[in-house]
Design an enzyme around this catalytic site. Structure first.
Site, PDB file in Angstrom:
ATOM      1  N   HIS A  17       0.858  -1.266   0.150  1.00 40.26           N
ATOM      2  CA  HIS A  17       0.122   0.030  -0.307  1.00 40.26           C
ATOM      3  C   HIS A  17       1.167   1.313   0.164  1.00 40.26           C
ATOM      4  O   HIS A  17       1.547   1.440   1.088  1.00 40.26           O
ATOM      5  CB  HIS A  17      -1.334   0.299   1.289  1.00 40.26           C
ATOM      6  CG  HIS A  17      -1.605   1.121   0.988  1.00 40.26           C
ATOM      7  ND1 HIS A  17      -2.956   0.897   1.361  1.00 40.26           N
ATOM      8  CD2 HIS A  17      -1.639   2.551   0.662  1.00 40.26           C
ATOM      9  CE1 HIS A  17      -3.813   2.146   1.085  1.00 40.26           C
ATOM     10  NE2 HIS A  17      -3.011   3.126   1.421  1.00 40.26           N
ATOM     11  N   HIS A  19       1.591   5.326  -1.869  1.00 33.25           N
ATOM     12  CA  HIS A  19       1.471   6.764  -2.659  1.00 33.25           C
ATOM     13  C   HIS A  19       2.920   7.430  -2.760  1.00 33.25           C
ATOM     14  O   HIS A  19       3.526   7.654  -2.620  1.00 33.25           O
ATOM     15  CB  HIS A  19       0.340   7.694  -1.941  1.00 33.25           C
ATOM     16  CG  HIS A  19      -0.539   6.956  -1.055  1.00 33.25           C
ATOM     17  ND1 HIS A  19      -2.171   7.563  -1.850  1.00 33.25           N
ATOM     18  CD2 HIS A  19      -0.983   6.528   0.383  1.00 33.25           C
ATOM     19  CE1 HIS A  19      -2.821   6.941  -0.879  1.00 33.25           C
ATOM     20  NE2 HIS A  19      -2.042   6.730   0.715  1.00 33.25           N
ATOM     21  N   LYS A 104      -9.148  -0.284  -5.741  1.00 30.30           N
ATOM     22  CA  LYS A 104      -8.926   0.438  -4.834  1.00 30.30           C
ATOM     23  C   LYS A 104     -10.501   0.819  -4.072  1.00 30.30           C
ATOM     24  O   LYS A 104     -11.136   1.837  -4.904  1.00 30.30           O
ATOM     25  CB  LYS A 104      -8.278   1.372  -4.450  1.00 30.30           C
ATOM     26  CG  LYS A 104      -8.453   1.837  -2.700  1.00 30.30           C
ATOM     27  CD  LYS A 104      -7.198   2.051  -1.895  1.00 30.30           C
ATOM     28  CE  LYS A 104      -7.895   2.178  -0.730  1.00 30.30           C
ATOM     29  NZ  LYS A 104      -6.909   3.152  -0.374  1.00 30.30           N
ATOM     30  N   HIS A 141     -10.293   1.078   1.910  1.00 30.39           N
ATOM     31  CA  HIS A 141      -9.668   2.358   3.102  1.00 30.39           C
ATOM     32  C   HIS A 141     -11.334   2.155   3.926  1.00 30.39           C
ATOM     33  O   HIS A 141     -12.804   2.800   3.534  1.00 30.39           O
ATOM     34  CB  HIS A 141     -10.572   3.088   2.736  1.00 30.39           C
ATOM     35  CG  HIS A 141      -9.679   4.816   3.544  1.00 30.39           C
ATOM     36  ND1 HIS A 141      -8.894   5.578   3.740  1.00 30.39           N
ATOM     37  CD2 HIS A 141     -10.866   5.391   4.168  1.00 30.39           C
ATOM     38  CE1 HIS A 141      -8.577   6.486   4.484  1.00 30.39           C
ATOM     39  NE2 HIS A 141      -9.962   6.427   4.853  1.00 30.39           N
ATOM     40  N   HIS A 179      -4.889  -0.340   5.941  1.00 34.96           N
ATOM     41  CA  HIS A 179      -4.250   0.152   6.745  1.00 34.96           C
ATOM     42  C   HIS A 179      -5.222   0.672   8.289  1.00 34.96           C
ATOM     43  O   HIS A 179      -5.760   0.959   8.607  1.00 34.96           O
ATOM     44  CB  HIS A 179      -3.859   1.704   6.492  1.00 34.96           C
ATOM     45  CG  HIS A 179      -4.941   2.150   6.034  1.00 34.96           C
ATOM     46  ND1 HIS A 179      -6.260   2.401   5.908  1.00 34.96           N
ATOM     47  CD2 HIS A 179      -5.236   2.464   4.749  1.00 34.96           C
ATOM     48  CE1 HIS A 179      -6.799   2.787   4.838  1.00 34.96           C
ATOM     49  NE2 HIS A 179      -6.280   2.950   4.091  1.00 34.96           N
ATOM     50  N   ASP A 256       1.140   2.413   3.327  1.00 28.76           N
ATOM     51  CA  ASP A 256       0.882   3.618   3.305  1.00 28.76           C
ATOM     52  C   ASP A 256       1.571   4.615   3.220  1.00 28.76           C
ATOM     53  O   ASP A 256       1.035   6.311   3.362  1.00 28.76           O
ATOM     54  CB  ASP A 256      -0.726   3.853   4.109  1.00 28.76           C
ATOM     55  CG  ASP A 256      -1.887   4.794   4.006  1.00 28.76           C
ATOM     56  OD1 ASP A 256      -1.674   5.518   2.471  1.00 28.76           O
ATOM     57  OD2 ASP A 256      -2.946   5.115   4.870  1.00 28.76           O
TER      58      ASP A 256
END
Ligand code: DOR
Ligand code: ZN
Length: 352
Positions: A17, A19, A104, A141, A179, A256
């Site tokens: 995970h 970004h 996602k 999420h 997460h 994350d």
């Protein structure tokens, strides 16, 4: 392995995970990740979001160009698509054929660039049906966004209101609860009946293993410890650490790591996200060592993720040494800077 080793060798880990954004800043964050990880699940919450296979392929090409220009070899981005109310079953099938790793689910309004997210999961049932049929994982999420639900309760309420009904309706859909931050989530995943199928897992970040919500308010407001889902009470941190170090294949590494420029964090309305990529593995090692479970790190970091995604485990290895490393106060990020997690402090473990 002895109880207090000074060096550990692991199958090279992956980050399930991550970004990395786009454009100029991507280059600066990719080098940090690629130093440690062989692969990473790349989050699609760009502006505009990565909603189609064509957009994901274009994004993958930009990532590859960035890797090449930095001289990085041996790192593979695993692309994801952003689920919307309008995602079609056809796009799901196209994604499967096109080598997309997952979809996602961002509930609309839950976090950074989630405005185009799902307003009501029922609107996605055709796409979810197709995902279940072709074996496409759904990454969630897990927070409800209704204004009347306390921010610290959003994950636990999501389990009852969204996740459990979703699993009832799609018992074979592969789901990663991303997460996780609460004891309710850790126990839900641990105890879920999956009929022997490998259909539910969770990722856990380093910050949720190392910090509780006091860290956001220690001596003043600490924007660099603010992420979503927000840090919770100590009892939750303890439950997450227990899950991560339990040896259960349902829990694996997902940092994350979410870069935002210093100015966007240190602001009247600061962005959510911790930049942990700089020494993520060192942070995880510290967490595992704190409970004498360094021997469980390899499963969590390098084995359970690829097994869940039905991908081969990496064959190369990396080593961590118990050697204090100072985390810089700031790092370059495009034409700005970023403040990494634990900036100005030292971490006991470093890459060999
Ligand atoms: O803290 C977070 N930052 N949580 C998310 O879910 C998104 C991420 C981001 O993209 O900045
Ligand atoms: Zn994220």
């Amino acid at each position: 392995m002895s109880t207090s080793p000074t060096q550990i060798q692991l199958i090279q880990p992956d980050d399930w995970h991550l970004h990395i954004r786009d454009g100029e800043v991507m280059k600066d964050v990719l080098v940090d990740t690629a130093r440690q990880f062989a692969r990473a699940i790349i989050m699609p919450n760009l502006k505009p979001p990565v909603t189609t296979v064509d957009l994901a392929n274009a994004y993958r090409s930009r990532i590859e160009a960035s890797l090449t220009s930095s001289g990085i070899t041996g790192f593979t981005p695993l692309m994801t698509l952003y689920l919307t109310d309008n995602t079609s079953a056809d796009e799901v099938r196209k994604a499967k054929v096109g080598g997309i790793a997952a979809f996602k689910l961002y509930p609309a309004g839950a976090t950074t660039n989630s405005d185009a997210g799902v307003s009501d999961i029922k609107r996605c049932y055709a796409a979810l049906e197709a995902m279940q049929a072709v074996g496409m994982p759904l990454l969630v999420h897990g927070e409800v966004t209704s204004a009347e639900i306390d921010i610290f309760d959003r994950e636990a309420v999501f389990i009852d209101q969204v996740l459990e009904p979703l699993r009832q309706d799609f018992p074979e859909l592969k789901i990663v609860f991303e997460h996780i931050t609460t004891k309710q989530a850790a126990h839900y995943v641990r105890d879920a009946q999956t009929g022997g199928k490998n259909s539910l897992a969770a990722t856990i970040t380093p910050q949720h293993l190392l910090m509780n919500r006091n860290a956001i308010f220690a001596g003043g407001i600490r924007p660099h410890n603010y992420c979503l889902p927000v840090l919770k009470r100590e009892e939750h941190r303890v439950a997450l650490l227990e899950a991560a170090t339990s040896g259960s294949p349902r829990f694996f590494l997902g940092t994350d790591s979410a870069p935002h420029a210093k100015g966007a964090k240190e602001a009247a309305c600061g962005c959510a996200g911790c930049y942990s990529a700089f020494n993520a593995l060192g942070l995880y090692a510290e967490a595992f060592e704190s409970v004498g479970k360094l021997d469980q790190l390899e499963g969590f970091a390098s084995v359970f993720g690829p097994d869940f995604y039905s991908l081969p485990r990496n064959t190369q290895t990396i080593s961590l040494v118990k050697q204090a490393q100072s985390i810089p106060a700031e790092l370059p990020l495009g034409d700005a800077t970023i403040v990494p997690l634990r900036a100005g402090e030292t971490i006991a473990w470093s890459l060999a």
